[in-house]
Design a protein around this motif. Structure first.
Motif, PDB file in Angstrom:
ATOM      1  N   ASP A  65       0.836  -1.206   0.000  1.00  0.00           N
ATOM      2  CA  ASP A  65       0.000   0.000   0.000  1.00  0.00           C
ATOM      3  C   ASP A  65       0.869   1.253   0.000  1.00  0.00           C
ATOM      4  O   ASP A  65       0.637   2.187  -0.783  1.00  0.00           O
ATOM      5  N   VAL A  69       1.173   4.078  -3.148  1.00  0.00           N
ATOM      6  CA  VAL A  69       0.772   5.482  -3.101  1.00  0.00           C
ATOM      7  C   VAL A  69       1.979   6.416  -3.204  1.00  0.00           C
ATOM      8  O   VAL A  69       1.864   7.514  -3.778  1.00  0.00           O
ATOM      9  N   ALA A 182      -6.848   4.916  -2.965  1.00  0.00           N
ATOM     10  CA  ALA A 182      -5.446   5.327  -3.102  1.00  0.00           C
ATOM     11  C   ALA A 182      -5.312   6.763  -3.579  1.00  0.00           C
ATOM     12  O   ALA A 182      -4.292   7.419  -3.304  1.00  0.00           O
TER      13      ALA A 182
END
Length: 299
Positions: A65, A69, A182
């Motif tokens: 994650d 991003v 996101a």
């Protein structure tokens, strides 16, 4: 459903095409990095409650994650828009939109270059070189504006490479966040990186900024309409049409950019831009030849 998707596809092309002349309007009052950072700060403020309202989880739960991003925020949002906005100081809206048509050409080539299990075929190299030839033709430098035209083309081309790199590096991981969840993170990371660039670059971008209604409208349009609205519509269509069809969007945007550039700024469209656009399309068809062949329905 097909007719609805066609209308939405053309609407997205019109919105993103109009973003090019709106950017040029904003650059009359704000420096490129300041303009871009303000756009994405505002987009973040709009996107967070929107994502939460849609029930999206914004928590970064895994390394994937965080990687996703950060790579998207720094490359797809930050570096891409810094170079694009800087380049649009020197080229017309139509030229900038055509140069970004290289994104579908550069992305698969870059994917193969950094991949461990794929090789670059000779035809892929030919396709990329044809696309680069299109860049040279589009730049069309003359003695009077040689420095400005080459600089603008190089900056916008660099923004296409940055966008392609963002797509390649974010594709290497499998985050738990979906695209909507996101986006606020990417917008915020991109805005902060652009803000830092504004502070670190020579001169005072804030002191030189002019607060005018047109500047405020430009930032608002780019943040809310072209940004949040455009990307939300893009991801909706991506689910319906798939990545190959959405890659063709880059070739529908230039006519809208040229039209709105003419209506808002009286920007001319040169013959060399059209020739360069044709070369970029040929390069795309060569690099994407397998997908093109698969998408053709034979009776």
């Amino acid at each position: 459903m097909a007719d609805r998707n066609t209308v939405l596809f053309l609407l997205l092309a019109a919105v993103w095409g109009s973003a090019f002349p709106v950017t040029r309007i904003g650059l009359d009052y704000l420096t490129p990095t300041l303009f871009a950072s303000l756009r994405f700060y505002l987009a973040t403020a709009v996107m967070v409650p929107l994502a939460l309202g849609l029930g999206r989880d914004l928590h970064l739960r895994t390394r994937a994650d965080a990687y996703y991003v950060v790579a998207g925020g720094l490359l797809t949002v930050g570096l891409h828009h810094a170079l694009l906005f800087a380049g649009q100081q020197y080229v017309t809206s139509a030229v900038a939109s055509v140069l970004l048509g290289l994104i579908p050409v550069v992305t698969p080539a870059l994917q193969r270059a950094v991949g461990t299990d794929e090789t670059i075929a000779a035809l892929d190299v030919v396709g990329v070189l044809v696309g680069f030839a299109g860049v040279i033709v589009i730049a069309n430098p003359d003695l009077a504006t040689f420095t400005e035209s080459v600089r603008g083309a190089a900056l916008v081309f660099g923004s296409a490479v940055a966008f392609a790199a963002g797509a390649v590096f974010t594709d290497r991981v499998s985050p738990t966040l979906d695209a909507v969840g996101a986006q606020p993170w990417m917008y915020l990371i991109g805005a902060v990186s652009l803000h830092l660039a504004t502070v670190l670059l020579p001169g005072s971008a804030v002191a030189s900024a002019t607060v005018e209604p047109r500047a405020i409208l430009a930032v608002g349009y780019m943040a809310v309409v072209a940004g949040v609205g455009g990307f939300t519509l893009y991801f909706v269509l991506l689910r319906e049409l798939g990545p190959f069809s959405m890659g063709l969007l880059e070739y529908v945007i230039p006519p809208f950019a040229a039209l709105t550039g003419y209506l808002l700024l009286q920007e001319p469209l040169s013959e060399t831009t059209l020739v360069g656009f044709a070369l970029v399309v040929v390069g795309f068809l060569v690099v994407k030849r397998r997908q093109v062949a698969d998408s053709v329905a034979f009776p």
